[in-house]
Write an enzyme that holds these catalytic residues in place. Structure first.
Site, PDB file in Angstrom:
ATOM      1  N   PHE A 138       0.854  -1.187   0.000  1.00 41.42           N
ATOM      2  CA  PHE A 138       0.000   0.000   0.000  1.00 41.42           C
ATOM      3  C   PHE A 138       0.897   1.246   0.000  1.00 41.42           C
ATOM      4  O   PHE A 138       1.921   1.273   0.702  1.00 41.42           O
ATOM      5  CB  PHE A 138      -0.884  -0.023   1.250  1.00 41.42           C
ATOM      6  CG  PHE A 138      -1.991   0.982   1.226  1.00 41.42           C
ATOM      7  CD1 PHE A 138      -3.107   0.785   0.424  1.00 41.42           C
ATOM      8  CD2 PHE A 138      -1.934   2.129   1.996  1.00 41.42           C
ATOM      9  CE1 PHE A 138      -4.137   1.712   0.400  1.00 41.42           C
ATOM     10  CE2 PHE A 138      -2.961   3.060   1.974  1.00 41.42           C
ATOM     11  CZ  PHE A 138      -4.064   2.847   1.166  1.00 41.42           C
ATOM     12  N   ASP A 214       1.931  -5.959   7.276  1.00 45.96           N
ATOM     13  CA  ASP A 214       0.707  -5.151   7.294  1.00 45.96           C
ATOM     14  C   ASP A 214      -0.450  -6.119   7.025  1.00 45.96           C
ATOM     15  O   ASP A 214      -0.565  -6.681   5.933  1.00 45.96           O
ATOM     16  CB  ASP A 214       0.777  -4.060   6.212  1.00 45.96           C
ATOM     17  CG  ASP A 214      -0.441  -3.144   6.244  1.00 45.96           C
ATOM     18  OD1 ASP A 214      -1.495  -3.568   6.750  1.00 45.96           O
ATOM     19  OD2 ASP A 214      -0.338  -2.006   5.736  1.00 45.96           O
ATOM     20  N   LYS A 240     -11.827  -2.327   8.265  1.00 44.18           N
ATOM     21  CA  LYS A 240     -12.183  -3.141   7.086  1.00 44.18           C
ATOM     22  C   LYS A 240     -12.980  -4.364   7.560  1.00 44.18           C
ATOM     23  O   LYS A 240     -14.133  -4.230   7.952  1.00 44.18           O
ATOM     24  CB  LYS A 240     -10.921  -3.532   6.333  1.00 44.18           C
ATOM     25  CG  LYS A 240     -10.113  -2.329   5.826  1.00 44.18           C
ATOM     26  CD  LYS A 240      -8.845  -2.802   5.124  1.00 44.18           C
ATOM     27  CE  LYS A 240      -7.908  -1.640   4.797  1.00 44.18           C
ATOM     28  NZ  LYS A 240      -8.442  -0.717   3.802  1.00 44.18           N
ATOM     29  N   ARG A 389     -12.553  -3.130  -7.521  1.00 46.46           N
ATOM     30  CA  ARG A 389     -12.346  -4.083  -6.435  1.00 46.46           C
ATOM     31  C   ARG A 389     -13.692  -4.473  -5.870  1.00 46.46           C
ATOM     32  O   ARG A 389     -14.512  -3.608  -5.537  1.00 46.46           O
ATOM     33  CB  ARG A 389     -11.551  -3.427  -5.299  1.00 46.46           C
ATOM     34  CG  ARG A 389     -10.079  -3.444  -5.477  1.00 46.46           C
ATOM     35  CD  ARG A 389      -9.335  -3.136  -4.197  1.00 46.46           C
ATOM     36  NE  ARG A 389      -9.946  -2.122  -3.343  1.00 46.46           N
ATOM     37  CZ  ARG A 389      -9.393  -1.672  -2.226  1.00 46.46           C
ATOM     38  NH1 ARG A 389      -8.228  -2.152  -1.827  1.00 46.46           N
ATOM     39  NH2 ARG A 389      -9.976  -0.748  -1.490  1.00 46.46           N
TER      40      ARG A 389
HETATM   41  C1  LIG Z   1      -2.846  -2.186   3.386  1.00 46.82           C
HETATM   42  C2  LIG Z   1      -3.103  -0.854   4.000  1.00 46.82           C
HETATM   43  N1  LIG Z   1      -2.181  -0.333   4.812  1.00 46.82           N
HETATM   44  C3  LIG Z   1      -2.356   0.876   5.389  1.00 46.82           C
HETATM   45  C4  LIG Z   1      -3.498   1.606   5.156  1.00 46.82           C
HETATM   46  C5  LIG Z   1      -3.628   2.971   5.758  1.00 46.82           C
HETATM   47  O1  LIG Z   1      -4.173   2.933   7.005  1.00 46.82           O
HETATM   48  P1  LIG Z   1      -4.297   4.255   7.902  1.00 46.82           P
HETATM   49  O2  LIG Z   1      -5.035   5.266   7.103  1.00 46.82           O
HETATM   50  O3  LIG Z   1      -5.047   3.771   9.112  1.00 46.82           O
HETATM   51  O4  LIG Z   1      -2.947   4.723   8.255  1.00 46.82           O
HETATM   52  C6  LIG Z   1      -4.496   1.093   4.338  1.00 46.82           C
HETATM   53  C7  LIG Z   1      -5.713   1.861   4.092  1.00 46.82           C
HETATM   54  O5  LIG Z   1      -6.645   1.465   3.451  1.00 46.82           O
HETATM   55  C8  LIG Z   1      -4.286  -0.159   3.724  1.00 46.82           C
HETATM   56  O6  LIG Z   1      -5.193  -0.688   2.909  1.00 46.82           O
END
Ligand SMILES: Cc1ncc(COP(=O)(O)O)c(C=O)c1O
Length: 429
Positions: A138, A214, A240, A389
């Site tokens: 991400f 993650d 989610k 998606r």
């Molecule tokens: C895989 C992944 N990591 C991190 C995040 C970001 O999370 P945050 O906004 O809580 O920092 C997301 C957000 O959708 C995500 O899908």
């Protein structure tokens, strides 16, 4: 030309309907759908991989926290449950992640937790020059890791996958005895490709690197065995598949034996051994609490418990079985009804390396996504440049819903109804 809104389905004459109905009839988790607020039965929600639906009990939790804990008990509530709420919910989440009590804490956002743990890990492996990730991660993870590498005078290597399937052999090659940290998304956000946590962790440990996963797209939908795989560190979202609500704080996991060895790069009073001594010198508390910085957001933290308790009751193995059934059925429907309309499968075919969403690419994906929402009453999400998606949270999704959604998509594209929807994109897609 008729609009699809005139025929919202179900579509018993279209191929696949009987199979969908039978799978739903035999679904041991079917009753869980009634635990969610679903006040618009025609709307098909395929975006629970971004923002999970509202569990009905969340309202009671929020009412209780506001009316009696805040409204009536006021500041006394800190000593009547609030102070440890992030640990109590972390302990409830731990079994879904294969973690032990005291290893998981709800805290901050995923990005901030990633920063804290990546900084702690790279400082702990101070003689090593490299942090490794891949280009399916991400974007926030890549930004954070690149900031961590720069701040520590390290180099970030982003392994190129050249597609949407993770590049385990290339990642293996990239990690060596110069690597301080390997950080990957377990299930990648776009295609839903899912890495083998145990194999990648073992490889990183072979060369003496630490691993930070993650789990945002896996938590609550795929059985994870953090302890069994010897994982060092992990982070993830709660909004989610855990249905914690918009902006609900994230979780972090630190393996118990590592906790005393790692330093929080944003030390704050909540991680102090004696926060109410107001000592000007920082002395970290023992245990997972040392990764705290500041005051927990009680109002957005408390609802996470409701989402977790439904998942715990359903059982993560049954949840995964249904998730695979839903995604296999959707892929079969794509093949039968959508492939000839320009949709391509942009997720792994093998369910063993796929999470709980399926991506379809199409050169007109953006107008199709808009028409699905506006005309078809189906909510997917869109990921640039050409990805639709389709999220399939098992506790409230059904096979007949998928069948109906595919029929609505098919009618939209066959009739060219999406052509009027190419307009500008809103901020959130
Ligand atoms: C895989 C992944 N990591 C991190 C995040 C970001 O999370 P945050 O906004 O809580 O920092 C997301 C957000 O959708 C995500 O899908």
């Amino acid at each position: 030309m008729r609009s699809v809104t005139d025929e919202l389905g179900p579509f018993p004459d279209a191929a696949g309907y009987d199979e969908a109905r039978d799978r739903d009839r035999d679904d041991p988790l079917a009753a869980f759908r009634h635990r969610f607020v679903i006040d618009d039965p025609d709307l098909i929600y395929l975006d629970g991989n971004s923002l999970g639906r509202l569990p009905a009990t969340t309202r009671d939790v929020v009412d209780r926290v506001i009316d009696s804990e805040w409204g009536n008990r006021l500041i006394r509530s800190w000593n009547e449950g609030w102070w440890d709420l992030q640990l109590e919910i972390g302990d409830r989440l731990a079994p879904l992640l294969g973690a032990s009590p005291g290893e998981v804490m709800i805290s901050d956002s995923t990005s901030v937790n990633l920063y804290k743990l990546a900084m702690a890990a790279t400082s702990h492996r101070s003689s090593r020059a490299k942090v490794v990730t891949d280009d399916l991660n991400f974007p926030t993870d890549i930004y954070v890791l690149s900031g961590v590498a720069a701040a520590n005078d390290r180099r970030l290597e982003v392994v190129e996958t050249g597609g949407f399937i993770g590049a385990a052999p290339e990642v293996h090659r990239a990690i060596d005895d110069e690597t301080a940290l390997l950080s990957l998304s377990h299930t990648t956000f776009k295609s839903g490709f899912t890495y083998d946590v145990a194999a990648m962790t073992a490889r990183a440990h072979d060369v003496g690197a630490l691993v930070l996963w993650d789990l945002s797209h896996s938590a609550g939908v795929i059985p994870i065995d953090l302890n069994g795989a010897g994982v060092d560190l992990a982070v993830g979202c709660t909004y989610k598949y855990l249905n914690g609500g918009p902006g609900s704080p994230a979780f972090l996991y630190v393996r118990r034996d590592l906790q005393p060895l790692l330093e929080n790069p944003i030390p704050g009073w909540w991680g102090h051994a004696e926060p109410f001594a107001f000592d000007l010198e920082y002395r970290p508390i023992q245990g997972i609490r040392r990764f705290h910085t500041g005051t927990i957001p009680v109002l957005s933290l408390a609802p996470i418990a409701a989402g977790i308790s439904d998942l715990a009751e359903a059982g993560i193995v049954a949840v995964r079985e249904k998730s695979v059934s839903l995604s296999e059925f959707l892929i079969g429907q794509w093949e039968h009804h959508l492939a000839r309309l320009g949709f391509e499968l942009a997720s792994p075919r093998d369910p063993g390396s796929r999470g709980s969403h399926v991506s379809l690419s199409h050169e007109e994906a953006w107008p199709i996504a808009r028409a699905m929402v506006e005309l078809g009453r189906v909510i997917p999400d869109f990921r640039a440049p050409d990805n639709l998606r389709l999220g399939l949270p098992p506790l409230y999704s059904s096979h007949v819903e998928i069948h109906t959604a595919v029929q609505r998509m098919k009618r939209i594209v066959e009739r060219g109804l999406h052509h009027g929807y190419a307009g500008s994109k809103p901020t959130v897609t």
